[in-house]
Design a protein around this motif. Structure first.
Motif, PDB file in Angstrom:
ATOM      1  N   ALA A  37       0.986  -1.325   0.084  1.00  0.00           N
ATOM      2  CA  ALA A  37       0.069   0.004  -0.057  1.00  0.00           C
ATOM      3  C   ALA A  37       0.957   1.210   0.031  1.00  0.00           C
ATOM      4  O   ALA A  37       0.643   2.036  -0.786  1.00  0.00           O
ATOM      5  N   LEU A  38       1.822   1.162   0.741  1.00  0.00           N
ATOM      6  CA  LEU A  38       2.976   2.592   0.910  1.00  0.00           C
ATOM      7  C   LEU A  38       3.411   2.493  -0.514  1.00  0.00           C
ATOM      8  O   LEU A  38       3.426   3.859  -1.057  1.00  0.00           O
ATOM      9  N   LEU A  39       4.033   1.539  -1.220  1.00  0.00           N
ATOM     10  CA  LEU A  39       4.726   1.843  -2.460  1.00  0.00           C
ATOM     11  C   LEU A  39       3.687   2.155  -3.489  1.00  0.00           C
ATOM     12  O   LEU A  39       3.937   3.217  -4.495  1.00  0.00           O
ATOM     13  N   ALA A  40       2.643   1.834  -3.253  1.00  0.00           N
ATOM     14  CA  ALA A  40       1.390   2.516  -4.364  1.00  0.00           C
ATOM     15  C   ALA A  40       1.286   4.097  -4.166  1.00  0.00           C
ATOM     16  O   ALA A  40       1.031   4.732  -4.843  1.00  0.00           O
ATOM     17  N   ASP A  41       1.106   4.353  -2.835  1.00  0.00           N
ATOM     18  CA  ASP A  41       0.903   5.754  -2.301  1.00  0.00           C
ATOM     19  C   ASP A  41       2.204   6.379  -3.057  1.00  0.00           C
ATOM     20  O   ASP A  41       2.085   7.465  -3.369  1.00  0.00           O
ATOM     21  N   LEU A  42       3.324   6.003  -2.669  1.00  0.00           N
ATOM     22  CA  LEU A  42       4.760   6.739  -3.384  1.00  0.00           C
ATOM     23  C   LEU A  42       4.484   6.980  -4.846  1.00  0.00           C
ATOM     24  O   LEU A  42       4.969   7.778  -5.241  1.00  0.00           O
ATOM     25  N   ALA A  43       4.073   5.995  -5.556  1.00  0.00           N
ATOM     26  CA  ALA A  43       3.820   6.054  -6.943  1.00  0.00           C
ATOM     27  C   ALA A  43       2.761   7.157  -7.179  1.00  0.00           C
ATOM     28  O   ALA A  43       3.182   8.065  -8.166  1.00  0.00           O
ATOM     29  N   SER A  44       1.835   7.146  -6.537  1.00  0.00           N
ATOM     30  CA  SER A  44       0.883   8.123  -6.784  1.00  0.00           C
ATOM     31  C   SER A  44       1.318   9.585  -6.465  1.00  0.00           C
ATOM     32  O   SER A  44       1.206  10.581  -7.124  1.00  0.00           O
TER      33      SER A  44
END
Length: 101
Positions: free
Chosen positions: A16-23
């Motif tokens: 989830a954090l990696l997805a947020d960082l991509a966003s």
């Protein structure tokens, strides 16, 4: 919570954090007045850094799980209380070492 459940939870949080960082990375693309963009960029960088630190802590906890050292304080070598691990599953240190830091 058993070790496998905790590991699964940490892996899901990391995802989830990696997805947020991509966003956040996508949001930093230029779009609009430069003054507003500069403020927005600083905020996103700060948020991104906080999330990067959490990802690093999670990855370190997963490595400790793989090596059999999860739940052992990296500061003093004593066992970290299960209640502390329940609240802070990525913590590398016991409460005493945390306060001493």
């Amino acid at each position: 919570m058993d070790l496998n459940a905790r590991k699964t939870m940490l892996i899901m949080r990391r995802r989830a954090l990696l997805a947020d960082l991509a966003s956040i990375g996508k949001a930093l693309r230029p779009a609009g007045p430069q003054d507003a963009k500069a403020v927005q960029e600083r905020v996103f960088h700060a948020l991104g850094r906080v999330q990067q630190i959490e990802v690093e802590r999670i990855e370190a906890a997963l490595r400790r799980m793989e090596s059999g050292q999860y739940g052992v304080c990296t500061g003093c070598g004593t066992s970290i209380l299960p209640a502390r691990l329940e609240l802070l599953p990525d913590t590398p240190v016991c409460e005493d070492c945390n306060w001493a830091a």
